[in-house]
Write an enzyme that holds these catalytic residues in place. Structure first.
Site, PDB file in Angstrom:
ATOM      1  N   SER A 409       0.869  -1.203   0.168  1.00 20.75           N
ATOM      2  CA  SER A 409      -0.063  -0.108   0.059  1.00 20.75           C
ATOM      3  C   SER A 409       0.840   1.219   0.013  1.00 20.75           C
ATOM      4  O   SER A 409       0.352   2.239  -0.174  1.00 20.75           O
ATOM      5  CB  SER A 409      -0.950   0.172   1.276  1.00 20.75           C
ATOM      6  N   HIS A 430      -2.863  -2.841  -6.067  1.00 20.72           N
ATOM      7  CA  HIS A 430      -3.437  -2.627  -4.582  1.00 20.72           C
ATOM      8  C   HIS A 430      -4.608  -2.617  -4.224  1.00 20.72           C
ATOM      9  O   HIS A 430      -5.522  -1.781  -4.769  1.00 20.72           O
ATOM     10  CB  HIS A 430      -2.752  -1.238  -4.333  1.00 20.72           C
ATOM     11  N   GLU A 442      -6.473   0.085  -7.082  1.00 20.75           N
ATOM     12  CA  GLU A 442      -5.384   0.931  -7.568  1.00 20.75           C
ATOM     13  C   GLU A 442      -4.199   0.094  -8.252  1.00 20.75           C
ATOM     14  O   GLU A 442      -3.454  -0.604  -7.711  1.00 20.75           O
ATOM     15  CB  GLU A 442      -4.529   1.547  -6.396  1.00 20.75           C
ATOM     16  N   ASN A 480      -3.838   6.098  -0.125  1.00 19.71           N
ATOM     17  CA  ASN A 480      -3.219   6.384   1.107  1.00 19.71           C
ATOM     18  C   ASN A 480      -2.304   7.686   1.031  1.00 19.71           C
ATOM     19  O   ASN A 480      -2.169   8.221   2.253  1.00 19.71           O
ATOM     20  CB  ASN A 480      -2.604   5.218   1.577  1.00 19.71           C
TER      21      ASN A 480
END
Ligand code: 3H9
Length: 694
Positions: A409, A430, A442, A480
């Protein structure tokens, strides 16, 4: 006829065939052509009935979304349907594919309906923030009753042909795959039997059930919190009890128009287009070859690895699941079996489907078995050295051309690519936790990723039912990285005097499913502390000082799983205020000599949200996110940013980037350059009076 409608005569039966790719929406030329076809049949004594059908993969899938917000050419859809209501010869809708929204309304205004057996029906307007505007809320209850109508129109789901038949929404299911022939034969039979036109509007409304409306209103206020369309749709259905059919139709259209003109529909229509845009990677030619993926390997069977195995097997993809050792693999399979068994117990999965999924999973504790996979997803512990070692092994044990994807991540995928010895085959995939449920994927393009690899993982995402968004390599990728700025501001706000509960409440009322502190407790504060530790080298002193999470973890309070974190939790995980949190914050302020102040709601909301908007602009500046669409789609589907605001970048555009910039400059003066230097792209657009979406 118009350029989208062809007219054919078969004896006494006329046929109007819609051909308006991609989904036969009721664009102006379709409405004009159908009106002309009806008039022609009415005027021709040789013709006794009209069949309306579509070529291509579907019957009309709705009004043409691209026409919304612009002046609409006549006839408008309701006027066309009124023509049908008053026609003197029977009109038969022959439907297939997805009969949606305005398309369903066309079918319901026809006098008879025949469908292929695999046809699906629905009113997705609510997902676009719209009240159905061409009789959906008036004809449906008269045919199918209140329960089906409320569910279909307010939730936007679909029903199959068998349910539509049982609910009298269609009259028959074609017994062969030749819908055109079946529809002509049906029309001829109606003519032979002397059956004339019939209008659903002539039927009475079903018996009123105020309690059912009340229950729906309560449930929708909870489930679709913040959205205006679901409740307006209930109001529209109720018009059937307040006005006669024609007057109710007119008022329904008003409600439809008002909803289209409103900000929520504008944002939701933006999301509809953006979700389709992100499937097309700007610099990846549409004809880029994809590599075959017939078997996927997953290495690392913690929570993420298991979720990925489940996502793959649920989509019918054979998987090789590789864990550290026998015990690890057995524990993972037991956990997977338990989750699916609970779905079977709840009735959302059949035992047969569960068995099929399990049969698709092969297990091993030997990475060499991944040699049989075309794509391997690494989901081992979030540690660069561990991951590098795994990529070095994968480079050896898999065939050249096998795609090697990391589910990291935030770690550097270029470093993993180098470790593999085959950087062109390496990318990121991801998934979001829980990976078998969350829709967002992602996909990450590293410096040397082959374009074929990018095309393959984007296509694979679609194949397994995910919404794939492409990101470049950076710490945290899109979601993130943006989230880390919100977390920073949330901790700073607590240091300055805002309570975690007040902060959570402000984001909840903005439309997020939960605030940052409730989310931290849910995800586990130990996980958050580990992520903070991994990033500590790049953190500022102030960021390190705001070490609430570390303090709680040291105290054994890691969130929901220990019954204590920012909040206290009872055995049902119901949250209540936690006095230990208040004491921790007070002691923290005292220890560091911090002065607490009252912070207004606007400041709290803007600091949390503009920090993300500014970071989004940086992602665009750096080319990590190809377009604002990727950011909006990722944040809505990965973080729960409310879709009816259109995502951070669209939302900022609606506010006006000049205003956003002015506020950011104010925060910069108050908080310092390190946190609030505006992104150059934001400054550029704001100065030019533009938005992120030019
Ligand atoms: C309505 O009907 C209001 C009425 O009640 C009131 C009237 C007064 N219009 O999704 P895909 C395009 S509101 C224009 O990738 P799939 C879409 O943009 C409407 N274009 O394919 C894409 O174009 P592009 C209620 C539309 O096979 C292409 O078609 N109806 C429309 O995965 C392919 O789409 C809906 O909300 C449209 N209505 O799924 C239906 N729909 O390639 C929404 C699609 O240039 N549509 N396009 O990006 C869907 O749910 C899916 O598109 C469908 C096909 C299931 C039909």
């Amino acid at each position: 006829m118009s350029d989208t409608i062809s007219f054919h005569v078969h004896g006494a039966i006329a046929e109007a065939v819609v051909d308006n790719p991609p989904v036969n929406a009721t664009s102006a030329s379709v409405r004009q052509g159908l009106a002309e076809a009806i008039r022609k049949v009415e005027a021709d004594p040789q013709l006794s009935a009209l069949v309306i059908r579509c070529v291509g993969k579907t019957f009309i899938a709705g009004a043409d979304i691209k026409e919304f917000g612009k002046p609409m050419a006549d006839p408008q859809l309701p006027a066309l349907l009124e023509l049908m209501d008053h026609a003197t010869k029977p009109i038969v809708a022959a439907v297939h594919g997805t009969v949606l929204g305005g398309g369903f309304e066309v079918a319901l205004a026809c006098h008879y309906r025949i469908a292929l057996g695999d046809t699906k029906f629905g009113f997705p307007e609510v997902k676009l923030g719209i009240v159905p505007g061409a009789g959906g809320t008036q004809r449906t209850p008269r045919l199918a009753g209140l329960e089906t109508t409320i569910k279909l129109t307010t939730e936007g789901g679909q029903i199959d042909a068998a349910k539509a038949l049982a609910d009298s929404l269609i009259d028959r299911i074609a017994d062969s795959g030749d819908l055109a022939a079946a529809a002509l034969a049906y029309a001829q039979q109606l003519v032979d039997e002397g059956k004339g036109p019939r209008s659903a509007g002539a039927l009475p409304m079903p018996a009123d059930d105020p309690a059912l409306f009340e229950e729906a209103r309560k449930a929708l206020s909870r489930k679709m919190r913040g959205q205006s369309a679901p409740l307006r749709i209930l109001d529209a259905i109720r018009l059937g009890y307040e006005l006669d059919f024609d007057a109710a139709l007119m008022r329904e259209l008003d409600l439809c128009r008002e909803s289209i003109a409103g900000p929520q529909s504008k944002a939701l229509r933006h999301m509809f287009a953006a979700e389709r845009d992100v499937a097309r990677v700007p610099d990846l030619p549409a004809d880029t070859a994809t590599r075959p993926v017939e078997r996927v390997g997953v290495i690392g069977l913690g929570a993420m690895g298991r979720g990925i195995v489940m996502a793959m097997a649920s989509a019918g993809m054979p998987v090789i699941a590789v864990g550290l050792d026998d015990g690890h693999v057995a524990a993972a399979m037991k956990a997977i079996g338990k989750m699916w068994s609970s779905s079977v117990a709840k009735g959302s999965l059949t035992q047969g489907a569960m068995d099929k999924r399990l049969a698709l999973i092969a297990t091993s504790d030997d990475p060499r078995d991944l040699g049989a996979a075309n794509l391997v997803i690494e989901a081992v512990t979030e540690n660069l050295n561990v991951k590098k070692a795994v990529f070095a092994t994968l480079g050896q044990v898999t065939q050249p051309g096998t795609i090697l994807a990391s589910n990291t991540s935030f770690l550097n995928i270029d470093a993993l690519a180098d470790a593999s010895g085959r950087p062109e085959d390496v990318c990121g995939m991801h998934f979001f936790n829980p990976a078998h449920i969350m829709r967002l994927l992602e996909n990450v393009r590293a410096a040397k990723t082959d374009p074929e690899v990018v095309a393959t993982i984007m296509a694979l995402g679609k194949r397994i039912g995910k919404l794939s968004v492409l990101s470049g390599v950076c710490d945290g990728f899109i979601v993130n990285r943006m989230l880390s700025k919100r977390s920073r501001e949330a901790f700073f706000l607590v240091e300055e005097g805002a309570s975690p509960a007040a902060i959570d409440k402000i984001l909840l009322s903005y439309g997020f499913p939960m605030g940052p502190f409730a989310l931290g407790d849910l995800a586990g504060l130990d996980v958050q502390a580990a992520a903070r530790l991994a990033r500590a080298a790049n953190a500022t002193e102030r960021e390190l000082r705001a070490d609430f999470v570390e303090q709680m973890v040291a105290d054994g309070r890691t969130g929901q799983k220990t019954g204590s974190g920012w909040y206290s939790y009872d055995e049902n995980r119901k949250a209540s205020p936690n006095p230990q949190t208040d004491a921790m914050i007070a002691a923290h302020a005292e220890r560091h000599g911090l002065t607490l102040r009252d912070i207004g709601e606007d400041e709290i909301r803007e600091r949390l949200l503009y920090a993300m908007v500014n970071e989004g602009a940086k992602l665009l500046d750096e080319g990590i996110a190809p377009r604002p669409q990727e950011i909006d789609v990722a944040m809505v589907n990965g973080l729960g940013w409310p879709n009816y605001t259109g995502g951070p970048m669209f939302w900022a555009d609606q506010i006006g980037l000049d205003k956003v910039l002015a506020t950011i400059e104010r925060f910069r003066a108050q908080q310092g350059d390190a946190y609030w230097t505006p992104a150059p792209l934001l400054v550029k657009h704001a100065k030019a009076g533009r938005g992120f979406y030019a």
